[in-house]
Design an enzyme around this catalytic site. Structure first.
Site, PDB file in Angstrom:
ATOM      1  N   GLY A 164       0.822  -1.195   0.000  1.00  0.00           N
ATOM      2  CA  GLY A 164       0.000   0.000   0.000  1.00  0.00           C
ATOM      3  C   GLY A 164       0.857   1.247   0.000  1.00  0.00           C
ATOM      4  O   GLY A 164       1.816   1.353   0.778  1.00  0.00           O
ATOM      5  N   SER A 177       3.007   6.424   1.586  1.00  0.00           N
ATOM      6  CA  SER A 177       3.963   7.336   0.951  1.00  0.00           C
ATOM      7  C   SER A 177       4.867   7.984   1.982  1.00  0.00           C
ATOM      8  O   SER A 177       6.072   8.135   1.769  1.00  0.00           O
ATOM      9  CB  SER A 177       3.211   8.423   0.169  1.00  0.00           C
ATOM     10  N   ALA A 216       3.932  -2.689  -2.985  1.00  0.00           N
ATOM     11  CA  ALA A 216       2.792  -3.244  -3.718  1.00  0.00           C
ATOM     12  C   ALA A 216       1.712  -2.184  -3.866  1.00  0.00           C
ATOM     13  O   ALA A 216       1.282  -1.571  -2.890  1.00  0.00           O
ATOM     14  CB  ALA A 216       2.235  -4.459  -2.980  1.00  0.00           C
ATOM     15  N   LYS A 228      -7.081  -1.871  11.771  1.00  0.00           N
ATOM     16  CA  LYS A 228      -7.973  -2.074  12.921  1.00  0.00           C
ATOM     17  C   LYS A 228      -9.143  -2.987  12.588  1.00  0.00           C
ATOM     18  O   LYS A 228      -9.597  -3.774  13.427  1.00  0.00           O
ATOM     19  CB  LYS A 228      -8.484  -0.733  13.423  1.00  0.00           C
ATOM     20  N   GLY A 262      -3.585   6.616  16.066  1.00  0.00           N
ATOM     21  CA  GLY A 262      -2.535   7.197  15.235  1.00  0.00           C
ATOM     22  C   GLY A 262      -1.173   7.229  15.885  1.00  0.00           C
ATOM     23  O   GLY A 262      -0.611   6.202  16.252  1.00  0.00           O
ATOM     24  N   ILE A 322      -0.272   8.372  18.760  1.00  0.00           N
ATOM     25  CA  ILE A 322      -0.200   8.310  20.220  1.00  0.00           C
ATOM     26  C   ILE A 322       0.380   6.961  20.656  1.00  0.00           C
ATOM     27  O   ILE A 322      -0.163   5.918  20.303  1.00  0.00           O
ATOM     28  CB  ILE A 322      -1.596   8.483  20.854  1.00  0.00           C
ATOM     29  N   GLY A 366     -10.817  17.628   4.824  1.00  0.00           N
ATOM     30  CA  GLY A 366     -10.137  16.344   4.738  1.00  0.00           C
ATOM     31  C   GLY A 366     -10.191  15.527   6.012  1.00  0.00           C
ATOM     32  O   GLY A 366      -9.562  14.462   6.103  1.00  0.00           O
ATOM     33  N   GLU A 400     -14.185  11.405   5.225  1.00  0.00           N
ATOM     34  CA  GLU A 400     -14.204  10.848   3.890  1.00  0.00           C
ATOM     35  C   GLU A 400     -15.467  11.290   3.147  1.00  0.00           C
ATOM     36  O   GLU A 400     -16.439  11.766   3.750  1.00  0.00           O
ATOM     37  CB  GLU A 400     -14.165   9.323   3.956  1.00  0.00           C
ATOM     38  N   LYS A 438     -11.635  -0.230  17.116  1.00  0.00           N
ATOM     39  CA  LYS A 438     -10.557   0.165  18.028  1.00  0.00           C
ATOM     40  C   LYS A 438     -10.879  -0.227  19.463  1.00  0.00           C
ATOM     41  O   LYS A 438      -9.990  -0.631  20.230  1.00  0.00           O
ATOM     42  CB  LYS A 438     -10.321   1.674  17.914  1.00  0.00           C
TER      43      LYS A 438
END
Length: 440
Positions: free
Chosen positions: A17, A23, A50, A111, A140, A142, A193, A196, A211
């Site tokens: 990914g 990235s 990939a 998750k 994230g 944390i 942003g 979604e 989570k």
């Protein structure tokens, strides 16, 4: 391989990914190889990435395009360390299992997969003698998973309560500060942003639900699946709810709450739930603004602990992924193993109907003598104790007055019965909302 070659031979890293997080991970590996080599004790070599589309521009990752491949299955067979950032259930699950079979340790932020099939992944990693790391799966950047798995391993966790979805926190915080409606704030969150185009997973609570399953499993050494977690999102929250909560001196947060509870027969169990929750403004979680995350942990020995920081975003999430990567790589170098699954307690998951908490019920009632007494009688008959009642100003359009009833701690099942009986009273127009209260 000689000893000198063993200390200089690169560890091969496969990345599955290459979205925003992928990235950022790739860029850091490519731009700072000497830092990772120094921290691990051997070089890390990115041997492949990939992707679904080879032609998509990826200049921001700073990648040699020869590293890109659509053959994810082949890539995992030639790596020592695999980073899975595809998300979802398949093909992520099959690729992770294949990586284990070929001797690779895995770092993932998935998750959904951990919440659905974590035990199978733990077992496969254990059988292969490799690591499974997933710090990025919850909150994230944390540092939360590692402290839960390692730092608190000698303590007993009583409760975990946290804001683990930045999108919903942004929405509820903005509604609290501006009085705006949910639809308008959601549209703003999408423009910025934070949300979604399809925000269902966030606003319906499903992201936080997965989570919560992970946190409950770690905290209470018990297998808790996503399906075991009761879930209610924020889509029914109105600006009237926000104003009512403000008048109570509180804020509204979507919380994941995992706790060790006493069952009706006196034995211990685990409760895991996600729902909008009224929190007093004096509570540490009340001050968490915008899209930040925070998790409040209560333990027997350490007491109360608070973990706070950015819960999403490319670079913060990449930080968690790379931290796990360094840990897994060090274990490869030293021959050590990271912690596996701890499910020795095997506590039963308590159904929501048996969970006890406090509530705020907002109803519209006729503004007439005796109405409050009849409402109070319903609570008395169902065994739910009232802490306070606050009646608002009678409306001119329908002659009804808003009434907010705060309760003492009660079982969810008893409260549901109470609400149903309130709806049957002639003096009650509507039951506008039922919200749970914590931290009071």
């Amino acid at each position: 391989m000689s000893e000198s070659n063993a200390t200089t031979e690169p560890l091969r890293v496969a990345l599955l990914g290459c979205g925003t997080v992928g990235s950022s991970v790739a860029r850091r590996l490519v731009e700072h190889p000497e830092e990772f080599s120094a921290r691990v004790g051997r070089p890390l070599e990115l041997v492949g990435v990939a992707v679904r589309d080879l032609d998509k521009p990826r200049d921001e990752a700073g990648l040699d395009r020869s590293l890109l491949t659509t053959d994810a299955e082949g890539l995992v067979t030639r790596a020592d360390l695999v980073i899975e950032l595809i998300g979802g259930i398949e093909p992520a699950r099959s690729l992770i299992l294949s990586a284990f079979e070929h001797g690779a340790s895995v770092v993932t932020g998935n998750k959904a997969l951990l919440g659905e099939d974590g035990p199978r992944l733990y077992e496969a990693a254990s059988e292969a003698g490799v690591d499974l790391h997933f710090e990025a799966a919850v909150a994230g950047a944390i540092p939360l998973i590692r402290p839960m798995r390692e730092s608190l391993a000698g303590d007993q966790v009583r409760r975990v309560m946290g804001i683990v979805n930045g999108t919903t926190n942004f929405i509820l915080d903005k509604m609290d500060r501006t009085g705006a409606d949910l639809a308008d704030v959601l549209a703003e969150a999408q423009q910025l942003g934070y949300a979604e185009a399809d925000p269902t997973a966030d606003v319906e609570g499903h992201d936080a639900q997965a989570k919560a399953a992970i946190l409950a499993s770690l905290a209470f050494h018990t297998r808790v699946a996503t399906s075991d977690v009761s879930c209610e999102g924020i889509t029914a929250i109105t600006s009237d709810d926000i104003r009512t909560v403000r008048r109570m001196g509180c804020v509204l947060k979507l919380l994941a709450i995992c706790e060790r509870v006493e069952r009706p027969d006196g034995t211990a169990g685990v409760s895991a739930r996600v729902h909008p929750t009224i929190v007093p403004r004096s509570h540490p979680l009340a001050s968490v603004r915008e899209a930040f995350n925070a998790v409040f942990v209560e333990t027997e020995l350490a007491g109360e602990l608070m973990f706070y920081g950015p819960g999403a975003g490319a670079d913060p999430t990449a930080s968690a992924v790379l931290g796990d990567l360094v840990q897994a790589a060090r274990h490869r170098v030293t021959g050590a193993r990271g912690p596996g699954e701890s499910a020795y307690a095997q506590l039963p998951v308590v159904p929501l109907g048996d969970v006890r908490t406090r509530y705020a019920i907002r109803v519209d009632v006729e503004d007439q003598p005796g109405v409050l007494a009849r409402v109070a009688t319903v609570f008395g008959d169902t065994g739910v104790s009232i802490e306070s009642m606050i009646q608002g100003i009678r409306r001119s359009d329908d002659g009804l007055a808003p009434l907010t009833i705060a309760t003492h701690e009660a079982a969810e099942g008893r409260l549901a019965e109470t609400v149903e009986r309130l709806r049957g009273l002639d003096e009650v127009g509507t039951v506008s909302s039922v919200l749970r209260m914590e931290g009071l």
